[in-house]
Design a protein around this motif. Sequence first.
Motif, PDB file in Angstrom:
ATOM      1  N   LYS A 410      39.610  49.479  45.040  1.00 33.09           N
ATOM      2  CA  LYS A 410      39.267  49.893  46.406  1.00 33.09           C
ATOM      3  C   LYS A 410      40.252  50.937  46.914  1.00 33.09           C
ATOM      4  O   LYS A 410      39.867  51.936  47.537  1.00 33.09           O
ATOM      5  N   ARG A 560      30.797  53.042  45.281  1.00 29.30           N
ATOM      6  CA  ARG A 560      29.993  53.915  46.136  1.00 29.30           C
ATOM      7  C   ARG A 560      28.697  53.228  46.555  1.00 29.30           C
ATOM      8  O   ARG A 560      28.286  53.303  47.722  1.00 29.30           O
ATOM      9  N   GLU A 563      29.462  50.690  49.172  1.00 28.78           N
ATOM     10  CA  GLU A 563      29.735  51.311  50.472  1.00 28.78           C
ATOM     11  C   GLU A 563      28.441  51.738  51.163  1.00 28.78           C
ATOM     12  O   GLU A 563      28.244  51.497  52.358  1.00 28.78           O
ATOM     13  N   LYS A 567      26.632  50.335  54.655  1.00 26.83           N
ATOM     14  CA  LYS A 567      26.248  51.194  55.782  1.00 26.83           C
ATOM     15  C   LYS A 567      24.810  50.947  56.203  1.00 26.83           C
ATOM     16  O   LYS A 567      24.454  51.025  57.360  1.00 26.83           O
TER      17      LYS A 567
END
Length: 567
Positions: A410, A560, A563, A567
């Motif tokens: 991370k 990725r 993440e 979102k």
Amino acid sequence: MTKSKTLSLLFLMYHIICISQVKSSSSYQEIRKFYENKALNDESALPDINVFIKKAKDNKDDRALALGYRDAVAYSSNIHAKLKFADSTIQTALKTENNDLISDAYVGKGILYSFNLKKYQPALDDFLKAYRYSLMSKDEYLQHKVNYHLGNVKSYLGYYEEAIGHFNHSINYFESGSKDSADPNTAYNLKKGYFNILHQMTVCYQNLNDFKKSDSLIELGINLTRHQNDFQLEYSYFLKCKGILYFHRNKPNDAIYYLNKALPPILKKRDLTWASVIYFYLGNVFITHGEEEKGIGYFTKVDSIFNEHQFIFPEVRKNYRFLIDHYKKRNNTEKELHYTKQLLKADNIIVKDFKYLSKKMFVEYDGRKLENEKEKLKNSKLIIVIIALVIISFIIVVLIYRHYQEKVLKKKYIQLQERLNIFKTELQSEKKPYEENVLVKKQVVSDEKADELAKKLAVFEEKNQFLQKNLTCKKLAEQFKTNTHYLSTYINEVKGMNFNKYLSELRIRYITNLLNSDRKYLNYKIEGLATECGIASRQNFSDLFFEINGIRPADFIKMRVKELNNK
């Protein structure tokens, strides 16, 4: 290209087209004459075979087309191409509804699985299909050929008694046919089949511990093949069996003599399957009679063959028990762990490819082991508790390590994201072309030429020309119409790195930005990403990505995706 070269090329193309047209107008037999005497796996035969196949397609002649595909199997050298042509042979043969063609097509694919790939279970499936169609055939040779292959693959899979039944059914046909046939090629094939049946029957009887029958077959095989130059490989198979027989009779010197005598022809033919068996028994002989280091040397050769071909006979599996015990006694934990992993890998292959044998082998092994350990384990509940604690401790350590790895990943991911966000700013803060020229003008050439090269490199980077495959400094210098030394020196001085490093950075930076900005690239495999940015090797791409970004591409993709999903 000069005018004379252009004319030569056009003439050559015209010549090739004319030859193709002549061949395509010939009969099938006339076309086959161009390649039928070439050695198997000789791909120079393929252009003529393609003419044969095209003619069959144009004539909508499925029977000829199946024969053409069968020839393509024989003369292709690549196993994947062979399998593809074998599938085409089967599909086309099925359209003809000709039982002989269909049976022969399935035999062809079964041989690829058994002989080339050592995948005996799928080979057995294809031979069984061939057998069903051969029952409706009047071709006696085809029927015995299928029966022979069924016996052969069953002997490898451990169905020894069934295999012997197949061999007994066809042995007289092959033996008498090899003597009576007027055609030398047919006689040769039948004789080869006869010797192979004798050899496989010997193997079956040895595995059934019927050494009396195996001994008589060995002597017969040796006497028949000893002085025949065309069958020296078969002769060496019988010598190998004789060496194994002497090992079981506890005659080490005789075993070593015959095993070593059998080895050279087998290695010459690259029959590493039986070579590994010979190495295994040689190792056994030396280990049993006190020459442990010699024995271990042969066992490591078995391991080398296993690493190269990912294939191992179940009887050779014990090879790894010897290696593990040897290094355990010497407190060499690294080697002990390595060969333990190799044993597990071998067991996985055996379980998959030799279902019958693996089940029998492990049942017998576990039965003996349980019987021996039964008394010891009666009052050993404490051992179970200790094992449970060890397992729990191991799980906790693994979880802690994974948590730590997640934190490290991370952190590296965040650092890379920060670098990507300021990448444009870094580009703007780079030195101006004129200032770069000042650095190199003393070592290279004039400011004017340096400015010209700076502009060309700017276009090279802006238009992503660095994605060209197999790009070298020499090729780029030719594109820039300059010399290699000047371009290399310029990049070293201005970019602060050699050409290969400069090219790698551009490519990795390019693919990293794509992964970060376009979600579709997150679904690519590593090989696809490597190809996308012009890097040929998957491993090379992964290593460069890690070197430049501080994180593996697979880990970056995982982070990725996580993440974006959050979102």
